[in-house]
Design a protein around this motif. Structure first.
Motif, PDB file in Angstrom:
ATOM      1  N   SER A  84       0.849  -1.188   0.000  1.00 57.76           N
ATOM      2  CA  SER A  84       0.000   0.000   0.000  1.00 57.76           C
ATOM      3  C   SER A  84       0.885   1.240   0.000  1.00 57.76           C
ATOM      4  O   SER A  84       1.499   1.581   1.012  1.00 57.76           O
ATOM      5  CB  SER A  84      -0.921  -0.003   1.233  1.00 57.76           C
ATOM      6  OG  SER A  84      -1.702   1.173   1.269  1.00 57.76           O
ATOM      7  N   LEU A  86       0.685   5.200  -1.724  1.00 56.17           N
ATOM      8  CA  LEU A  86      -0.056   6.196  -2.489  1.00 56.17           C
ATOM      9  C   LEU A  86       0.911   7.219  -3.064  1.00 56.17           C
ATOM     10  O   LEU A  86       1.661   7.856  -2.334  1.00 56.17           O
ATOM     11  CB  LEU A  86      -1.085   6.885  -1.596  1.00 56.17           C
ATOM     12  CG  LEU A  86      -2.128   7.758  -2.304  1.00 56.17           C
ATOM     13  CD1 LEU A  86      -3.035   6.885  -3.167  1.00 56.17           C
ATOM     14  CD2 LEU A  86      -2.960   8.526  -1.277  1.00 56.17           C
ATOM     15  N   GLN A  91      -2.542   4.346  -6.095  1.00 56.13           N
ATOM     16  CA  GLN A  91      -1.883   3.274  -5.372  1.00 56.13           C
ATOM     17  C   GLN A  91      -0.916   2.548  -6.301  1.00 56.13           C
ATOM     18  O   GLN A  91      -1.208   2.332  -7.478  1.00 56.13           O
ATOM     19  CB  GLN A  91      -2.902   2.276  -4.828  1.00 56.13           C
ATOM     20  CG  GLN A  91      -3.601   2.717  -3.551  1.00 56.13           C
ATOM     21  CD  GLN A  91      -2.713   2.553  -2.325  1.00 56.13           C
ATOM     22  OE1 GLN A  91      -1.670   1.926  -2.375  1.00 56.13           O
ATOM     23  NE2 GLN A  91      -3.152   3.141  -1.210  1.00 56.13           N
TER      24      GLN A  91
END
Length: 276
Positions: A84, A86, A91
């Motif tokens: 994960s 960003l 993403q």
């Protein structure tokens, strides 16, 4: 250094550190202690050391660093698809990006539930204009730089068609074919829009000045492929190859070649990269 990278956009700065498997000390590998250790040259220790020195460096130029927004993400070989991270609203993981994109579109669609079902009749043209502005834009935002698999694209298209059926007031057990659904709403699959955005992104990047990092990266990548000077990558996972933007572009060219075999379009030049 040669193994460390820095890339920035506006006021967001990202540092990427790489390491060899032998650089982690015993405390990191065996005891799972991820606090900075003096003398350790692993990526984690170098990142924390840099984080501690950056505020003093920024202070010399009357700038401040928001330490509360600083995050550390480790990309493990063979497990990057589940990470994960960003970056610029997207993403890194295609699976997480697909889920978040659909959730965002569903939230925007449900927030306008009263508009879709209000008592006085609203023309389909007005509904589609509102939908394209408030919902479809979330499905397509920055989608040209995301590498989606065929399964993920099918999920996005399915969410889009579910919205269109609700706009038309078609619920189970009523049925409508996908072709008629797109015809009545005068729309097209989201996957088609993503393909268009992908090529728009490529063309925009190639038209930038040659000293632009994005322009350099794309041309360097394809030159290495054409000249066969690319360093072979060691496989870190089992199964199919990863879905990447260059591979998707190559698939688009192959599909285009099958459709216009008798056209004068210079597909061979695009395949070999001679036009770059």
């Amino acid at each position: 250094t040669g193994r460390d990278l820095i890339y920035a956009y506006a006021d967001d700065v990202n540092f990427a550190f790489s390491e060899q498997g032998t650089e982690r000390t015993y405390q990191h590998t065996e005891q799972n202690v991820y606090t900075p250790i003096e003398g350790c040259q692993c990526a984690a220790c170098r990142a924390h050391t840099l984080e501690n020195t950056l505020p003093q460096h920024f202070a010399e130029y009357h700038m401040t660093m928001n330490a509360s927004k600083t995050t550390h993400v480790e990309l493990e070989p063979g497990n990057t698809t589940k990470t994960s991270l960003l970056t610029l609203g997207n993403q890194v993981s295609g699976e997480l990006e697909c889920q978040l994109r659909i959730q965002s579109a569903n939230a925007a669609f449900n927030a306008m539930h009263r508009v879709w079902l209000k008592k006085h009749k609203t023309s389909m043209t007005i509904k589609m204009r509102l939908y394209n502005s408030c919902v479809r834009s979330r499905l397509l935002y920055n989608a040209g730089v995301s590498a989606y698999t065929r399964i993920q694209l099918d999920r996005i298209d399915a969410a889009h068609r579910r919205h269109l059926r609700r706009l038309l007031g078609i619920y189970y057990p009523e049925r409508i074919s996908n072709q008629k659904l797109y015809q009545q709403t005068e729309s097209k699959p989201i996957s088609v829009g993503i393909t268009e955005l992908r090529w728009t992104m490529l063309g925009h990047t190639l038209r930038l000045p040659e000293e632009t990092p994005g322009n350099k990266a794309i041309k360097q990548y394809y030159r290495r492929k054409v000249e066969q000077t690319d360093i072979p990558r060691k496989s870190t996972r089992r199964g199919r190859v990863l879905t990447t933007i260059p591979r998707l572009l190559q698939l688009d060219i192959q599909k285009l070649g099958r459709r216009i075999r008798n056209d004068n379009f210079a597909i061979s030049e695009l395949k070999t990269g001679r036009d770059l």
